[in-house]
Scaffold this active site. Structure first.
Site, PDB file in Angstrom:
ATOM      1  N   TYR A  20      -4.357  -0.702   8.021  1.00 51.83           N
ATOM      2  CA  TYR A  20      -5.263  -1.610   8.454  1.00 51.83           C
ATOM      3  C   TYR A  20      -5.814  -1.626   9.651  1.00 51.83           C
ATOM      4  O   TYR A  20      -5.042  -0.989  10.396  1.00 51.83           O
ATOM      5  CB  TYR A  20      -4.711  -3.140   8.074  1.00 51.83           C
ATOM      6  CG  TYR A  20      -4.597  -3.555   6.601  1.00 51.83           C
ATOM      7  CD1 TYR A  20      -5.750  -3.702   5.521  1.00 51.83           C
ATOM      8  CD2 TYR A  20      -3.436  -3.783   6.287  1.00 51.83           C
ATOM      9  CE1 TYR A  20      -5.372  -4.158   4.315  1.00 51.83           C
ATOM     10  CE2 TYR A  20      -3.251  -4.099   4.834  1.00 51.83           C
ATOM     11  CZ  TYR A  20      -4.413  -4.333   3.860  1.00 51.83           C
ATOM     12  OH  TYR A  20      -4.139  -4.545   2.676  1.00 51.83           O
ATOM     13  N   GLN A  56      -0.350   2.541  -6.047  1.00 43.96           N
ATOM     14  CA  GLN A  56      -2.032   2.607  -6.197  1.00 43.96           C
ATOM     15  C   GLN A  56      -2.551   2.333  -7.668  1.00 43.96           C
ATOM     16  O   GLN A  56      -3.395   1.652  -7.605  1.00 43.96           O
ATOM     17  CB  GLN A  56      -2.156   4.188  -5.943  1.00 43.96           C
ATOM     18  CG  GLN A  56      -2.055   4.764  -4.600  1.00 43.96           C
ATOM     19  CD  GLN A  56      -2.180   6.038  -4.367  1.00 43.96           C
ATOM     20  OE1 GLN A  56      -2.213   6.937  -5.328  1.00 43.96           O
ATOM     21  NE2 GLN A  56      -2.555   6.490  -3.226  1.00 43.96           N
ATOM     22  N   ASP A  59      -3.232  -1.739  -7.330  1.00 41.06           N
ATOM     23  CA  ASP A  59      -3.842  -2.025  -6.289  1.00 41.06           C
ATOM     24  C   ASP A  59      -5.147  -2.742  -6.371  1.00 41.06           C
ATOM     25  O   ASP A  59      -6.155  -2.245  -6.554  1.00 41.06           O
ATOM     26  CB  ASP A  59      -4.009  -0.797  -5.163  1.00 41.06           C
ATOM     27  CG  ASP A  59      -4.447  -1.412  -3.839  1.00 41.06           C
ATOM     28  OD1 ASP A  59      -4.872  -2.665  -3.672  1.00 41.06           O
ATOM     29  OD2 ASP A  59      -4.477  -0.771  -2.719  1.00 41.06           O
ATOM     30  N   ARG A  74       0.862  -1.170   0.171  1.00 41.87           N
ATOM     31  CA  ARG A  74      -0.078   0.212  -0.063  1.00 41.87           C
ATOM     32  C   ARG A  74       0.788   1.135  -0.136  1.00 41.87           C
ATOM     33  O   ARG A  74       0.894   1.904   0.905  1.00 41.87           O
ATOM     34  CB  ARG A  74      -0.994  -0.094   1.274  1.00 41.87           C
ATOM     35  CG  ARG A  74      -2.187  -1.057   1.271  1.00 41.87           C
ATOM     36  CD  ARG A  74      -3.278  -0.392   0.580  1.00 41.87           C
ATOM     37  NE  ARG A  74      -4.494  -1.429   0.134  1.00 41.87           N
ATOM     38  CZ  ARG A  74      -5.502  -1.857   0.692  1.00 41.87           C
ATOM     39  NH1 ARG A  74      -5.675  -0.913   1.868  1.00 41.87           N
ATOM     40  NH2 ARG A  74      -6.292  -2.434   0.317  1.00 41.87           N
ATOM     41  N   SER A 116      -8.297  -2.319  -3.701  1.00 39.57           N
ATOM     42  CA  SER A 116      -8.710  -0.994  -3.868  1.00 39.57           C
ATOM     43  C   SER A 116      -9.704  -1.065  -4.874  1.00 39.57           C
ATOM     44  O   SER A 116     -10.674  -0.428  -4.916  1.00 39.57           O
ATOM     45  CB  SER A 116      -7.742   0.187  -3.913  1.00 39.57           C
ATOM     46  OG  SER A 116      -7.185  -0.037  -2.487  1.00 39.57           O
TER      47      SER A 116
END
Length: 380
Positions: free
Chosen positions: A229, A126, A129, A121, A132
């Protein structure tokens, strides 16, 4: 020339690992893309569209035979991986914590296996990912499907015949899925509240126009890992939070639960007693069904109705129900990963950068062994 194989997924998985758009870009990198004929049909990607983008559409065995790379959505079969070139690269959502014996067998093929769920992460990652990208769609679809099941209007309406009150939506867990659920419920006109044990989410919830609900004590202020998390909370905190949630849930029309910690059973956020206190017609959408669910009554993969008229919807692949979008985003995640870590753009050859943090973070198996540190101590 690097050969990339893509095959159709299982009957319950409509997504595919490449789109016509990403095929074009892989071709520009110097790769040949072989796709099983018809594999993209459930994502509305036709063979003609793939061929126009530069791919070959062939039989499954022809797609796999001697390929350098296999791109997949779910963990591929041993038979499929065995058909690839020895030591070939496999990139997919491997479900690294599930069925350890099958994972060991996959490693035993000698393939170099990357689990996209382990993508670090970081800002750089990004665009890669997959959790996500898919959770974003799941959060949206959870509210859309929940609203349809609710069977009443969500926004407040002022009419000559009287006022229709706004429905109340409660989002439990404010990760990517939760934030999208909040935004979608707000766009549909619901009165939205949300909760999460991570303190950083309070501002995000409020920025979307929703109200934050949580026991904000000292433990709450420390309840987030460095990776972003949620930490497992103490029994004492869980009791306090459950009491607060119990009072709140009984008045809600739509509840979306999204609490999922990788590799762990889903935390039980909603008890039987809470469900029994809810209004007839209320709907719970449980996005943690794949790990057992966030309610005591969840039946993964099913929709049930309780004696007091509350429906609990527990889908196992909600993002897959909008496969066109889910496949497009997932394909872009894979393209970004391979493009950024595995190709020599000048020579147009395969050149994996083994020192790259993203390679190290996602590499599950190599040389016949499971190598990821998160899986080293897991019992077989």
């Amino acid at each position: 020339m690097v050969t990339i194989a893509v095959t159709s997924e299982s009957a319950d998985e409509p997504r595919i690992a490449v789109s016509p758009d990403t095929v074009k870009k892989f071709t520009a990198l110097g790769a040949k893309v072989r796709i099983e004929s018809g594999a993209g049909a459930r994502s509305r990607f036709s063979d003609d569209a793939y061929r126009a983008a530069g791919a070959e559409t062939v039989t499954r065995s022809e797609a796999l035979h001697g390929a350098d790379i296999l791109l997949a959505v779910r963990r591929p079969s041993i038979e499929d991986v065995a058909a690839l070139k020895p030591g070939a690269i496999v990139a997919a959502m491997i479900d690294p914590y599930g069925d350890r014996a099958a994972l060991a067998a996959l490693a035993g093929t000698g393939a170099t296996v990357f689990s996209m769920e382990f993508m670090p992460r970081t800002t750089r990652a990004q665009s890669m990912d997959v959790l996500s990208s898919q959770a974003n769609l799941a959060g949206y679809k959870a509210v859309i499907d929940g609203a349809a099941m609710f069977g009443q209007a969500l926004p407040m309406m002022m009419t000559p015949a009287g006022t229709v009150p706004a429905a109340k939506a409660f989002i439990m867990g404010v990760g990517v899925a939760g934030l999208q659920a909040i935004a979608t419920a707000r766009r549909l006109g619901a009165q939205v509240t949300a909760t999460d044990v991570r303190p950083a989410t309070k501002e995000q919830v409020q920025s979307l126009g929703a109200k934050f609900i949580a026991v904000e004590d000292d433990e709450f202020k420390q309840a987030q890992t460095a990776a972003g998390y949620a930490k497992p909370m103490s029994a004492e905190y869980q009791v306090k939070q459950a009491e607060l949630v119990a009072q709140h849930v009984k008045n809600q029309d739509l509840v979306v639960t999204t609490a999922l910690i990788p590799g762990r059973p889903a935390p039980k956020l909603i008890s039987r007693a809470m469900i029994e206190s809810m209004k007839p017609g209320a709907v719970i959408v449980d996005l943690a069904a794949e790990r057992g669910g966030n309610t005591e009554l969840t039946e993964p993969g099913k929709t049930i109705e309780t004696p007091n008229g509350v429906r609990i919807f527990a889908p196992l692949n909600l993002a897959g129900s909008i496969a066109v979008n889910a496949s497009s985003l997932y394909a872009k995640n894979l393209l970004a990963f391979l493009d950024g870590t595995m190709f020599d753009k000048k020579e147009k050859t395969l050149a994996v950068n083994w020192d790259d943090e993203l390679i190290k973070g996602t590499l599950v198996a190599k040389g016949g062994q499971i190598v990821h540190p998160n899986l080293q101590t897991q019992a077989s």
